[in-house]
Design an enzyme around this catalytic site. Structure first.
Site, PDB file in Angstrom:
ATOM      1  N   CYS A  96       0.833  -1.197   0.000  1.00  9.53           N
ATOM      2  CA  CYS A  96       0.000   0.000   0.000  1.00  9.53           C
ATOM      3  C   CYS A  96       0.876   1.259   0.000  1.00  9.53           C
ATOM      4  O   CYS A  96       1.499   1.571  -0.997  1.00  9.53           O
ATOM      5  CB  CYS A  96      -0.981  -0.027   1.170  1.00  9.53           C
ATOM      6  SG  CYS A  96      -2.306   1.188   1.033  1.00  9.53           S
ATOM      7  N   HIS A 231      -3.584  -5.397   1.083  1.00  2.99           N
ATOM      8  CA  HIS A 231      -2.908  -5.675   2.353  1.00  2.99           C
ATOM      9  C   HIS A 231      -2.922  -7.173   2.675  1.00  2.99           C
ATOM     10  O   HIS A 231      -3.828  -7.648   3.372  1.00  2.99           O
ATOM     11  CB  HIS A 231      -3.600  -4.928   3.489  1.00  2.99           C
ATOM     12  CG  HIS A 231      -3.355  -3.464   3.528  1.00  2.99           C
ATOM     13  ND1 HIS A 231      -2.344  -2.890   4.278  1.00  2.99           N
ATOM     14  CD2 HIS A 231      -3.984  -2.445   2.910  1.00  2.99           C
ATOM     15  CE1 HIS A 231      -2.372  -1.572   4.128  1.00  2.99           C
ATOM     16  NE2 HIS A 231      -3.357  -1.273   3.304  1.00  2.99           N
ATOM     17  N   GLU A 233      -1.170  -8.689   4.824  1.00  4.74           N
ATOM     18  CA  GLU A 233      -0.974  -8.882   6.265  1.00  4.74           C
ATOM     19  C   GLU A 233      -2.292  -8.808   7.035  1.00  4.74           C
ATOM     20  O   GLU A 233      -2.340  -9.120   8.231  1.00  4.74           O
ATOM     21  CB  GLU A 233       0.026  -7.859   6.810  1.00  4.74           C
ATOM     22  CG  GLU A 233      -0.513  -6.477   7.120  1.00  4.74           C
ATOM     23  CD  GLU A 233      -0.772  -5.602   5.907  1.00  4.74           C
ATOM     24  OE1 GLU A 233      -1.166  -4.428   6.092  1.00  4.74           O
ATOM     25  OE2 GLU A 233      -0.572  -6.075   4.764  1.00  4.74           O
TER      26      GLU A 233
END
Length: 267
Positions: A96, A231, A233
């Site tokens: 990002c 994202h 994660e």
């Protein structure tokens, strides 16, 4: 081999560094959250790591454009140490805001080769305001388009959340995309639930920001660098998905594979 060490490099405003460090640690790495000011004071610290990750967040509040200030510091004050890091058998991940930084610093798309000539190389691409003109936060489907990128080994499709206002990928001359595709640098494209994508811009919300050719992630010619807007994660376990019960999801989330691939590269 010793456990690979990951530098999760954060700056004022970064807000996804803890989640990203946790992802690498869960995958088997030794991750350390390092503030940019520490590297500015002692640049040689970067040589202690095998992977550099610039996580998501709003570095410096995105006051003069997403990732611009952070990128400028890498490109000027840390130019030498970044160049040395890229020349070694290392990995770089930008998520990002981190992807924005990699592009605007000149680390992507050319990697070490472009970095060496960064002062003479005109930037070919950038990430700008979403086509809808506003911050967008939703889940998207992604299609892996590169067989050479280390982070995407064994990945075909994956779901992942996005959360950004400046994620629309554009280029100055669209002809460069064919070269990147031939080099395996087009890493990820937005796709529908069946995995279908195209080079024609897909409608919102499949393509959430209007990115050219539905590009969601870009790599370098070696496959050791990846920048992506979504994202991974935030989808490490099935329970992270908002519909995990409806879809009967169990175990790990799709995002975990990217971090495992990074760790296994040094195995």
């Amino acid at each position: 081999m010793a456990t690979p060490r990951v530098c999760v490099l954060r700056a004022p405003g970064t807000n996804c560094d803890r989640e990203t460090a946790f992802a690498f640690e869960t995958a088997g790495a030794q991750a350390e959250r390092v503030h940019l000011f520490r590297i500015l004071e002692k640049p040689e610290l970067l040589s202690d790591f095998q992977t550099l990750c610039i996580p998501g967040g709003f570095s410096y509040g995105d006051d003069v454009g997403a990732g611009v200030v952070f990128a400028s510091q890498l490109r000027t004050q840390l130019a030498e140490v970044i160049g040395e890091f890229l020349q070694k058998d290392t990995l770089v991940l930008g998520i990002c805001n981190g992807f924005q930084v990699l592009l605007k610093a000149g680390i992507l798309p050319g990697g070490a080769g472009e970095w060496t000539n960064r002062d003479q190389t005109e930037r070919q691409s950038t990430l700008t305001w979403n086509a809808n003109g506003r911050y967008t936060d939703l889940w998207v489907n992604l299609k892996s388009c590169s067989e050479k990128n280390v982070f995407l080994k064994g990945v075909d499709t994956l779901e992942s959340p996005i959360a950004h206002a400046e994620g629309r990928f554009i280029v100055k001359d669209e002809s460069v995309i064919a070269d990147w595709e031939a080099n395996g640098q087009i890493a990820l494209r937005y796709c529908d639930e069946s995995g279908k994508t195209s080079k024609e811009i897909l409608d919102y919300p499949v393509n959430p920001n209007g990115s050219l050719q539905n590009i969601a992630g870009l790599g370098d010619p070696t496959g050791r660098i990846l920048g992506l807007m979504p994202h991974p994660e935030r989808f490490l376990f099935a329970t992270h998905h908002p519909q995990w019960t409806r879809k009967n999801l169990t175990g790990e989330g799709a995002g975990m594979q990217l971090f495992r691939n990074a760790v296994e590269y040094f195995g």
